[in-house]
Structures are given as structure tokens and as C-alpha cells.
Design a protein around this motif. Structure first.
Motif, PDB file in Angstrom:
ATOM      1  N   GLN A  63      23.890  44.673  43.571  1.00  0.00           N
ATOM      2  CA  GLN A  63      24.716  45.212  44.647  1.00  0.00           C
ATOM      3  C   GLN A  63      25.726  44.190  45.147  1.00  0.00           C
ATOM      4  OE1 GLN A  63      21.985  46.643  47.644  1.00  0.00           O
ATOM      5  NE2 GLN A  63      21.839  48.660  46.707  1.00  0.00           N
ATOM      6  N   SER A  64      25.368  42.910  45.083  1.00  0.00           N
ATOM      7  CA  SER A  64      26.235  41.858  45.605  1.00  0.00           C
ATOM      8  C   SER A  64      27.197  41.288  44.572  1.00  0.00           C
ATOM      9  CB  SER A  64      25.376  40.722  46.161  1.00  0.00           C
ATOM     10  OG  SER A  64      24.544  40.174  45.136  1.00  0.00           O
ATOM     11  N   THR A  65      27.154  41.781  43.346  1.00  0.00           N
ATOM     12  CA  THR A  65      27.943  41.215  42.253  1.00  0.00           C
ATOM     13  C   THR A  65      29.435  41.454  42.439  1.00  0.00           C
ATOM     14  OG1 THR A  65      26.137  41.456  40.649  1.00  0.00           O
ATOM     15  CG2 THR A  65      28.377  41.311  39.762  1.00  0.00           C
ATOM     16  N   ARG A  66      30.212  40.408  42.219  1.00  0.00           N
ATOM     17  CA  ARG A  66      31.679  40.518  42.144  1.00  0.00           C
ATOM     18  C   ARG A  66      32.022  40.563  40.654  1.00  0.00           C
ATOM     19  NH1 ARG A  66      36.168  38.646  45.552  1.00  0.00           N
ATOM     20  NH2 ARG A  66      38.009  38.250  44.252  1.00  0.00           N
ATOM     21  N   ALA A  67      32.575  41.695  40.198  1.00  0.00           N
ATOM     22  CA  ALA A  67      32.750  41.928  38.768  1.00  0.00           C
ATOM     23  C   ALA A  67      34.189  42.241  38.414  1.00  0.00           C
ATOM     24  CB  ALA A  67      31.852  43.082  38.316  1.00  0.00           C
ATOM     25  N   CYS A  68      34.511  41.986  37.156  1.00  0.00           N
ATOM     26  CA  CYS A  68      35.819  42.344  36.603  1.00  0.00           C
ATOM     27  C   CYS A  68      35.610  42.918  35.214  1.00  0.00           C
ATOM     28  CB  CYS A  68      36.731  41.123  36.538  1.00  0.00           C
ATOM     29  SG  CYS A  68      38.370  41.469  35.828  1.00  0.00           S
ATOM     30  N   TYR A 105      34.321  35.094  39.988  1.00  0.00           N
ATOM     31  CA  TYR A 105      33.568  36.277  39.558  1.00  0.00           C
ATOM     32  C   TYR A 105      32.171  35.910  39.041  1.00  0.00           C
ATOM     33  CZ  TYR A 105      37.805  38.976  40.120  1.00  0.00           C
ATOM     34  OH  TYR A 105      38.911  39.584  40.658  1.00  0.00           O
ATOM     35  N   ASP A 106      31.216  36.774  39.373  1.00  0.00           N
ATOM     36  CA  ASP A 106      29.850  36.629  38.870  1.00  0.00           C
ATOM     37  C   ASP A 106      29.707  37.235  37.476  1.00  0.00           C
ATOM     38  OD1 ASP A 106      28.701  35.710  41.499  1.00  0.00           O
ATOM     39  OD2 ASP A 106      29.346  37.727  42.093  1.00  0.00           O
ATOM     40  N   LEU A 107      30.508  38.251  37.206  1.00  0.00           N
ATOM     41  CA  LEU A 107      30.380  39.011  35.965  1.00  0.00           C
ATOM     42  C   LEU A 107      31.741  39.466  35.479  1.00  0.00           C
ATOM     43  CD1 LEU A 107      28.652  40.684  33.877  1.00  0.00           C
ATOM     44  CD2 LEU A 107      28.678  42.540  35.578  1.00  0.00           C
ATOM     45  N   VAL A 108      31.990  39.273  34.187  1.00  0.00           N
ATOM     46  CA  VAL A 108      33.161  39.839  33.518  1.00  0.00           C
ATOM     47  C   VAL A 108      32.650  40.618  32.310  1.00  0.00           C
ATOM     48  CG1 VAL A 108      35.286  39.358  32.239  1.00  0.00           C
ATOM     49  CG2 VAL A 108      34.724  38.019  34.279  1.00  0.00           C
ATOM     50  N   THR A 109      33.189  41.795  32.087  1.00  0.00           N
ATOM     51  CA  THR A 109      32.791  42.609  30.948  1.00  0.00           C
ATOM     52  C   THR A 109      34.012  42.999  30.132  1.00  0.00           C
ATOM     53  OG1 THR A 109      32.889  44.594  32.341  1.00  0.00           O
ATOM     54  CG2 THR A 109      30.728  43.569  32.025  1.00  0.00           C
ATOM     55  N   MET A 110      33.755  43.359  28.879  1.00  0.00           N
ATOM     56  CA  MET A 110      34.833  43.916  28.057  1.00  0.00           C
ATOM     57  C   MET A 110      34.249  44.650  26.865  1.00  0.00           C
ATOM     58  SD  MET A 110      38.290  42.222  26.472  1.00  0.00           S
ATOM     59  CE  MET A 110      39.564  43.341  25.845  1.00  0.00           C
ATOM     60  N   LEU A 142      38.104  33.480  34.831  1.00  0.00           N
ATOM     61  CA  LEU A 142      37.705  34.299  35.976  1.00  0.00           C
ATOM     62  C   LEU A 142      36.326  33.943  36.517  1.00  0.00           C
ATOM     63  CD1 LEU A 142      38.931  37.766  34.655  1.00  0.00           C
ATOM     64  CD2 LEU A 142      39.935  36.482  36.548  1.00  0.00           C
ATOM     65  N   LEU A 143      35.420  33.535  35.643  1.00  0.00           N
ATOM     66  CA  LEU A 143      34.031  33.332  36.039  1.00  0.00           C
ATOM     67  C   LEU A 143      33.816  32.035  36.797  1.00  0.00           C
ATOM     68  CD1 LEU A 143      32.245  34.479  32.767  1.00  0.00           C
ATOM     69  CD2 LEU A 143      32.105  35.630  34.992  1.00  0.00           C
ATOM     70  N   LYS A 144      32.915  32.096  37.766  1.00  0.00           N
ATOM     71  CA  LYS A 144      32.416  30.874  38.398  1.00  0.00           C
ATOM     72  C   LYS A 144      31.392  30.249  37.447  1.00  0.00           C
ATOM     73  CE  LYS A 144      30.841  33.143  41.961  1.00  0.00           C
ATOM     74  NZ  LYS A 144      30.122  33.551  43.210  1.00  0.00           N
ATOM     75  N   SER A 145      31.055  28.986  37.656  1.00  0.00           N
ATOM     76  CA  SER A 145      30.051  28.341  36.825  1.00  0.00           C
ATOM     77  C   SER A 145      28.735  29.105  36.936  1.00  0.00           C
ATOM     78  CB  SER A 145      29.851  26.891  37.255  1.00  0.00           C
ATOM     79  OG  SER A 145      28.949  26.229  36.389  1.00  0.00           O
ATOM     80  N   GLY A 146      28.146  29.443  35.803  1.00  0.00           N
ATOM     81  CA  GLY A 146      26.933  30.241  35.792  1.00  0.00           C
ATOM     82  C   GLY A 146      27.186  31.729  35.706  1.00  0.00           C
TER      83      GLY A 146
END
Length: 242
Positions: free
Chosen positions: A43-48, A115-120, A159-163
């Protein structure tokens, strides 16, 4: 299913009042839904979502009450229009945002390192392999004409933060290329799941996760059979993606 005012468009209803505007040129398939599940945001994830098309991943996550903010990046104006109208139709414009942009040039468009998560769901076929689709939209979606795996990995790394995690789906024949590309971008491969239609067929899809600045160590998840154990067509075999 409900027809929209635009020719050949219709609405696909998800859950909790969320809908996706789809068309023959910009729609979605099983691979996108498998990727959305594999990425497993909270729920708290910042995603792209890069190359988001009609916005199926962002809108699917919102239908499940996931992610605090989701940015979707898409190069094709028609797809961006569908995504933007889906956002408005679904009433999620406070947390889902459509960007008409090239993932190779996101500086000033999105905030790097946040960002916590990037998808493609990237083009499956290399630019110099196989016959290319005649339709421009299909060609961009299926062939590396405007974006390579290296381009996608570089964008995700920015875009991603470390981890943070980069999750993608691809054909098995591209798996070695993808792992090499991810490592070069400092996105260490951490999770892998193979997907087959049934126990008798070879894998047709790979779900892969790389972690920004992660330590070496790849976890192989249980094989996913879409129609396994005598189940009726359209049902997944048991097993989680996480």
C-alpha cells in the motif's frame, strides 16, 4: 464490457470501480497481469510503470488498493490518452499519473532515486531478430525499435532508490541477455519465476526482479503453470509469486 465513444475502444472493468480503456492497438494480456502480481507492491509503495500502454498495471494495482503513488510512462500518444481517460473514469487521479514521455529521457519528468518499484513489460524481440509487425503500435510494443533492454534497465536504475526493485517479464530466450543488462545497470537479479501453459509445455514467459545495489544471490520461485493439475482453462495453478 462497455463501448466508449471512440471507435473500437471499450472499457474493461477491474475491481472497486476501476476501469481500463482498451483498443485493438493498446490492450493487455495475461503477461501484464502476471507481472503486476509478481511485482507485489504494498500500500505504501511508490511505483513507476515504464511503457505502460493503456495503464493496465497502475490501474490493476489501484483496483487492489495498492501503492501510494504510481507514475506511468508511455511513448505513444494514443495509449497515453487511453490511460489518462482510465484514470479519470476510475477516480484515481490523486495517486495515478500518466506521462507522455520517452523512458530514455526522463530527467525533469520524474524524480530520480525516489521509487521503491519500477516495472516494465518490454518489447520481447530484439531489433535485428524476426519479422517486424507492420502496425506502428505493435512494432513499438513487440520489437526493440524505440527501446532496448539496456535502455529500460538504465531508466529503472535512475528512478529507483537504493534497494528498490525492477520487475519485468520477457521471453525465456532473452533471459541471459536480461540478467547481463541488469547487472551492468547495478540491478542485481534476485528473483526469477518461469511460466508455462501446463506441465507438459516449455516455459513461454520469465518473470525477473533486479534489486538496485543488491547483493548477489538469485532465488528461483516455483514454476507457474497457467492451466495445471487438470484445471479448467483460464485458471492458474496454485502458488504465490513472492
Amino acid at each position: 464490457m462497455k463501448q466508449t465513444s471512440a471507435l473500437h475502444e471499450h472499457l474493461e472493468y477491474l475491481e472497486n470501480g476501476v476501469t481500463v480503456v482498451v483498443s485493438p492497438a493498446h490492450t493487455f494480456g495475461t503477461d501484464a497481469l502476471l507481472l503486476a502480481d509478481f511485482a507485489a507492491p504494498k500500500q505504501s509503495t511508490r511505483a513507476c510503470d515504464l511503457g505502460t500502454g493503456c495503464g493496465i498495471l497502475p490501474l490493476y494495482w489501484k483496483s487492489r488498493g495498492l501503492c501510494s503513488r504510481i507514475d506511468g510512462v508511455e511513448l505513444q500518444a494514443k495509449a497515453v490518452s487511453q490511460f489518462a481517460r482510465g484514470i479519470l473514469q476510475s477516480g484515481v487521479s490523486d495517486s495515478v499519473f500518466a506521462h507522455h514521455a520517452d523512458l530514455r529521457d526522463l530527467k525533469g519528468v520524474l524524480d530520480f532515486g525516489t521509487y521503491d518499484l519500477v516495472t516494465m513489460n518490454p518489447p520481447y524481440t530484439a531489433a535485428n531478430a524476426g519479422l517486424q509487425s507492420r502496425e506502428p503500435a505493435a512494432r513499438l510494443a513487440r520489437h526493440e525499435t524505440a527501446c532496448t533492454l539496456a535502455d529500460a534497465a538504465a531508466a529503472a536504475a535512475h528512478l529507483l532508490k537504493s534497494g528498490g526493485r525492477f520487475c519485468l517479464c520477457l521471453r525465456p530466450e532473452r533471459l541471459c541477455d536480461a540478467m547481463d543488462v541488469l547487472r551492468r545497470a547495478r540491478l542485481e537479479p534476485k528473483r526469477l519465476r518461469l511460466v508455462s501453459k501446463n506441465a507438459q509445455s516449455a516455459p513461454w514467459l520469465c518473470l525477473l526482479e533486479g534489486r538496485r545495489d543488491g547483493k548477489a544471490g538469485l532465488r528461483i520461485l516455483p514454476h507457474l503453470f497457467l492451466y495445471g493439475d487438470g484445471q479448467a482453462p483460464g485458471r492458474y495453478s496454485p502458488g504465490q509469486t513472492t
